[in-house]
Write a protein that holds these residues in place. Structure first.
Motif, mmCIF file in Angstrom:
data_model
loop_
_atom_site.group_PDB
_atom_site.id
_atom_site.type_symbol
_atom_site.label_atom_id
_atom_site.label_comp_id
_atom_site.label_asym_id
_atom_site.label_seq_id
_atom_site.Cartn_x
_atom_site.Cartn_y
_atom_site.Cartn_z
ATOM 1 N N TYR A 19 0.830 -1.209 0.000
ATOM 2 C CA TYR A 19 0.000 0.000 0.000
ATOM 3 C C TYR A 19 0.864 1.259 0.000
ATOM 4 C CZ TYR A 19 -3.787 -3.194 1.177
ATOM 5 O OH TYR A 19 -4.685 -4.221 1.179
ATOM 6 N N GLN A 20 1.931 1.230 0.751
ATOM 7 C CA GLN A 20 2.827 2.383 0.789
ATOM 8 C C GLN A 20 3.500 2.589 -0.561
ATOM 9 O OE1 GLN A 20 5.390 1.369 4.022
ATOM 10 N NE2 GLN A 20 3.910 1.937 5.583
ATOM 11 N N THR A 21 3.912 1.501 -1.194
ATOM 12 C CA THR A 21 4.552 1.592 -2.500
ATOM 13 C C THR A 21 3.569 2.107 -3.550
ATOM 14 O OG1 THR A 21 6.007 -0.242 -1.917
ATOM 15 C CG2 THR A 21 5.816 0.304 -4.250
ATOM 16 N N LEU A 22 2.358 1.577 -3.545
ATOM 17 C CA LEU A 22 1.349 2.036 -4.509
ATOM 18 C C LEU A 22 1.007 3.511 -4.308
ATOM 19 C CD1 LEU A 22 -1.111 -0.990 -4.668
ATOM 20 C CD2 LEU A 22 0.467 -0.194 -6.427
ATOM 21 N N SER A 23 0.885 3.938 -3.065
ATOM 22 C CA SER A 23 0.561 5.346 -2.833
ATOM 23 C C SER A 23 1.709 6.246 -3.276
ATOM 24 C CB SER A 23 0.214 5.585 -1.367
ATOM 25 O OG SER A 23 1.331 5.304 -0.551
ATOM 26 N N MET A 24 2.945 5.811 -3.100
ATOM 27 C CA MET A 24 4.096 6.604 -3.552
ATOM 28 C C MET A 24 4.134 6.668 -5.077
ATOM 29 S SD MET A 24 6.456 8.489 -2.752
ATOM 30 C CE MET A 24 7.952 8.611 -1.876
ATOM 31 N N ILE A 25 3.854 5.564 -5.742
ATOM 32 C CA ILE A 25 3.835 5.548 -7.208
ATOM 33 C C ILE A 25 2.736 6.464 -7.739
ATOM 34 C CG2 ILE A 25 3.338 4.090 -9.215
ATOM 35 C CD1 ILE A 25 4.832 1.832 -7.733
ATOM 36 N N ILE A 26 1.560 6.411 -7.131
ATOM 37 C CA ILE A 26 0.457 7.291 -7.554
ATOM 38 C C ILE A 26 0.839 8.751 -7.358
ATOM 39 C CG2 ILE A 26 -1.893 8.014 -6.978
ATOM 40 C CD1 ILE A 26 -2.470 5.028 -6.427
ATOM 41 N N PHE A 27 1.464 9.081 -6.236
ATOM 42 C CA PHE A 27 1.882 10.460 -5.993
ATOM 43 C C PHE A 27 2.912 10.911 -7.018
ATOM 44 C CE2 PHE A 27 5.041 13.338 -4.176
ATOM 45 C CZ PHE A 27 4.239 14.448 -3.964
ATOM 46 N N ILE A 32 4.547 14.245 -11.527
ATOM 47 C CA ILE A 32 5.215 14.372 -12.825
ATOM 48 C C ILE A 32 4.233 14.829 -13.898
ATOM 49 C CG2 ILE A 32 6.340 13.045 -14.669
ATOM 50 C CD1 ILE A 32 7.746 11.454 -12.464
ATOM 51 N N SER A 33 3.007 14.302 -13.874
ATOM 52 C CA SER A 33 2.032 14.728 -14.877
ATOM 53 C C SER A 33 1.645 16.196 -14.681
ATOM 54 C CB SER A 33 0.794 13.838 -14.842
ATOM 55 O OG SER A 33 0.154 13.937 -13.597
ATOM 56 N N THR A 34 1.571 16.667 -13.442
ATOM 57 C CA THR A 34 1.281 18.078 -13.194
ATOM 58 C C THR A 34 2.410 18.967 -13.703
ATOM 59 O OG1 THR A 34 0.001 17.485 -11.241
ATOM 60 C CG2 THR A 34 0.718 19.772 -11.422
ATOM 61 N N VAL A 35 3.650 18.577 -13.444
ATOM 62 C CA VAL A 35 4.794 19.352 -13.924
ATOM 63 C C VAL A 35 4.827 19.368 -15.447
ATOM 64 C CG1 VAL A 35 7.318 19.392 -14.033
ATOM 65 C CG2 VAL A 35 6.172 19.046 -11.857
ATOM 66 N N LEU A 36 4.598 18.227 -16.078
ATOM 67 C CA LEU A 36 4.595 18.183 -17.545
ATOM 68 C C LEU A 36 3.462 19.019 -18.134
ATOM 69 C CD1 LEU A 36 5.468 14.445 -18.212
ATOM 70 C CD2 LEU A 36 6.932 16.450 -18.510
ATOM 71 N N TYR A 37 2.301 19.020 -17.484
ATOM 72 C CA TYR A 37 1.186 19.831 -17.959
ATOM 73 C C TYR A 37 1.532 21.319 -17.892
ATOM 74 C CZ TYR A 37 -3.346 22.097 -18.105
ATOM 75 O OH TYR A 37 -4.391 22.926 -18.422
ATOM 76 N N VAL A 38 2.110 21.736 -16.777
ATOM 77 C CA VAL A 38 2.464 23.149 -16.606
ATOM 78 C C VAL A 38 3.529 23.555 -17.619
ATOM 79 C CG1 VAL A 38 3.569 24.788 -15.042
ATOM 80 C CG2 VAL A 38 1.767 23.292 -14.202
#
Length: 60
Positions: A19-27, A32-38
């Motif tokens: 669960y910790q690994t999945l939450s880190m991957i989602i974050f 990264i997608s927010t930075v690429l969008y900006v």
């Protein structure tokens, strides 16, 4: 027994590491997608937005 902190709660959950690994991957994907969008937006878009508070809302 009442857990005193979040570490005690996570210690009693099966597969807590997954669960910790999945939450880190989602974050990371979200960040990264927010930075690429900006960065992909044209600079004209941001120059229009930065002038918006200085412009009048009324058209004469």
């Amino acid at each position: 027994m009442i857990p005193s902190n979040i570490k005690d709660i996570l210690a009693n959950i099966d597969n807590a590491g997954i669960y910790q690994t999945l939450s880190m991957i989602i974050f990371i994907i979200f960040f990264i997608s927010t930075v690429l969008y900006v960065l992909s937006r044209p600079k004209k878009h941001y120059s229009e937005i930065e002038r918006a508070p200085l412009e009048d809302d009324h058209n004469n």
